[in-house]
Design a protein around this motif. Structure first.
Motif, mmCIF file in Angstrom:
data_model
loop_
_atom_site.group_PDB
_atom_site.id
_atom_site.type_symbol
_atom_site.label_atom_id
_atom_site.label_comp_id
_atom_site.label_asym_id
_atom_site.label_seq_id
_atom_site.Cartn_x
_atom_site.Cartn_y
_atom_site.Cartn_z
ATOM 1 N N HIS A 236 4.640 -7.417 -3.643
ATOM 2 C CA HIS A 236 3.325 -7.378 -2.991
ATOM 3 C C HIS A 236 2.409 -8.467 -3.540
ATOM 4 O O HIS A 236 1.756 -9.197 -2.775
ATOM 5 C CB HIS A 236 2.678 -6.012 -3.179
ATOM 6 N N VAL A 237 2.330 -8.588 -4.862
ATOM 7 C CA VAL A 237 1.455 -9.604 -5.465
ATOM 8 C C VAL A 237 1.895 -11.003 -5.043
ATOM 9 O O VAL A 237 1.062 -11.865 -4.732
ATOM 10 C CB VAL A 237 1.438 -9.471 -6.998
ATOM 11 N N PRO B 2 0.974 -3.816 12.927
ATOM 12 C CA PRO B 2 1.718 -2.769 13.639
ATOM 13 C C PRO B 2 2.410 -1.777 12.707
ATOM 14 O O PRO B 2 2.702 -0.650 13.111
ATOM 15 C CB PRO B 2 2.749 -3.559 14.456
ATOM 16 N N LEU B 3 2.689 -2.180 11.458
ATOM 17 C CA LEU B 3 3.379 -1.292 10.525
ATOM 18 C C LEU B 3 2.497 -0.131 10.077
ATOM 19 O O LEU B 3 3.004 0.867 9.550
ATOM 20 C CB LEU B 3 3.863 -2.076 9.296
ATOM 21 N N GLU C 81 3.651 2.983 11.413
ATOM 22 C CA GLU C 81 4.974 3.421 10.949
ATOM 23 C C GLU C 81 4.915 4.074 9.572
ATOM 24 O O GLU C 81 5.689 4.985 9.272
ATOM 25 C CB GLU C 81 5.910 2.212 10.918
ATOM 26 N N ILE C 82 4.002 3.583 8.737
ATOM 27 C CA ILE C 82 3.924 4.072 7.356
ATOM 28 C C ILE C 82 2.746 5.029 7.214
ATOM 29 O O ILE C 82 1.945 5.213 8.119
ATOM 30 C CB ILE C 82 3.782 2.900 6.364
ATOM 31 N N ASP C 83 2.634 5.640 6.056
ATOM 32 C CA ASP C 83 1.512 6.534 5.764
ATOM 33 C C ASP C 83 0.317 5.676 5.357
ATOM 34 O O ASP C 83 -0.019 5.562 4.182
ATOM 35 C CB ASP C 83 1.891 7.511 4.656
ATOM 36 N N SER C 84 -0.335 5.077 6.329
ATOM 37 C CA SER C 84 -1.390 4.110 6.079
ATOM 38 C C SER C 84 -2.731 4.794 5.848
ATOM 39 O O SER C 84 -3.121 5.695 6.588
ATOM 40 C CB SER C 84 -1.501 3.141 7.259
ATOM 41 N N HIS C 85 -3.438 4.335 4.805
ATOM 42 C CA HIS C 85 -4.779 4.836 4.520
ATOM 43 C C HIS C 85 -5.835 3.753 4.731
ATOM 44 O O HIS C 85 -7.036 4.034 4.684
ATOM 45 C CB HIS C 85 -4.856 5.356 3.085
ATOM 46 N N ASN D 171 0.514 -5.141 3.275
ATOM 47 C CA ASN D 171 1.211 -4.961 2.003
ATOM 48 C C ASN D 171 2.686 -4.621 2.229
ATOM 49 O O ASN D 171 3.574 -5.149 1.551
ATOM 50 C CB ASN D 171 0.551 -3.843 1.189
ATOM 51 N N GLU D 172 2.930 -3.726 3.167
ATOM 52 C CA GLU D 172 4.302 -3.324 3.463
ATOM 53 C C GLU D 172 5.115 -4.501 3.988
ATOM 54 O O GLU D 172 6.285 -4.689 3.601
ATOM 55 C CB GLU D 172 4.297 -2.193 4.491
ATOM 56 N N PHE D 173 4.513 -5.306 4.849
ATOM 57 C CA PHE D 173 5.228 -6.460 5.383
ATOM 58 C C PHE D 173 5.518 -7.484 4.284
ATOM 59 O O PHE D 173 6.611 -8.084 4.261
ATOM 60 C CB PHE D 173 4.426 -7.119 6.506
#
Length: 243
Positions: A51-52, A74-75, A78-82, A89-91
């Motif tokens: 991520h960093v 778009p992710l 799909e994820i547990d986004s807050h 970050n996920e991408f």
């Protein structure tokens, strides 16, 4: 009294130093440490470093930032986004999964100077584009992220990694202490409650706001981990400041 906030020239120095310290940490990780879980749910040390690295790549290049934004948003479904940034970050992590640990070490060492240069060449009009940071910060100009936000993110994850691998962290008053003091000043201004805060360690100090406030004594880095939700906080420490 509250400390002076970090100025833009000072912020550039702090950003460069933090990338160097993070790179030094990454280059020292053992195979076992790379796989150690962190306090950030779902992230082990390797994931956090990915991520960093991805964030540094985005800071270095407007084109890369746009690529990550376009593919990452778009992710969030799909994820547990807050927060809207969670998809980015996920991408960042997914796109760097193919890298070996040694390749990550090399890329982290190279990205710091490029990221700092990219942030400081952002033209003035763009620096004032408002962005939604969510509570308790709300809307703030892009320069908030460019000057201190990105640096705090790298720094907070350096703290996370050291907490995970149970190794002492390099902490100095002129670097970590300035980041802590700047965070205290912002945090105090947001919640407005009186307090007497004694932060222990090389990055610590004594800070007061108002009169007859709650007295809190805590390690400076544990204070940061509390504000960011890594550790529980009560009383005045229940006021968060996400990092």
């Amino acid at each position: 009294m509250m400390p002076n906030r970090i100025t833009r020239p000072e912020a550039r120095v702090l950003a460069g130093v933090e990338f160097t310290r993070f790179s030094d940490l990454v280059s020292s990780l053992s195979p076992q440490e790379w796989a150690t879980p962190t306090d950030c749910t779902g992230w082990d040390v390797r994931t956090m470093v990915q991520h960093v690295l991805g964030s540094g790549d985005a800071q270095a290049s407007v084109r890369e930032f746009a690529h990550q934004f376009r593919r990452g948003m778009p992710l969030n479904k799909e994820i547990d986004s807050h927060h809207w940034v969670d998809g980015m970050n996920e991408f960042q992590i997914r796109e760097r999964n193919h890298l070996s640990n040694d390749e990550i070490v090399t890329e982290v060492a190279a990205v710091g100077p490029k990221a700092v240069k990219g942030r400081w060449r952002t033209p003035p009009p763009a620096r004032y584009i408002p962005l939604p940071f969510g509570p308790p910060i709300g809307w703030a100009p892009l320069k908030y992220l460019l000057d201190v936000g990105f640096t705090r993110d790298v720094w907070a994850h350096r703290i996370d990694i050291h907490a995970a691998i149970a190794r002492p962290m390099e902490v100095t008053a002129d670097h970590d202490g300035r980041l802590v003091a700047d965070i205290v000043a912002e945090w105090a201004g947001i919640h407005g409650q009186p307090f007497e805060l004694v932060l222990d360690g090389p990055a610590g100090g004594k800070f007061t706001q108002g009169v007859s406030g709650q007295r809190v004594e805590i390690d400076a880095l544990d204070f940061i981990r509390t504000l960011s939700g890594r550790l529980p906080g009560t009383g005045v420490l229940s006021n968060p400041l996400p990092l």
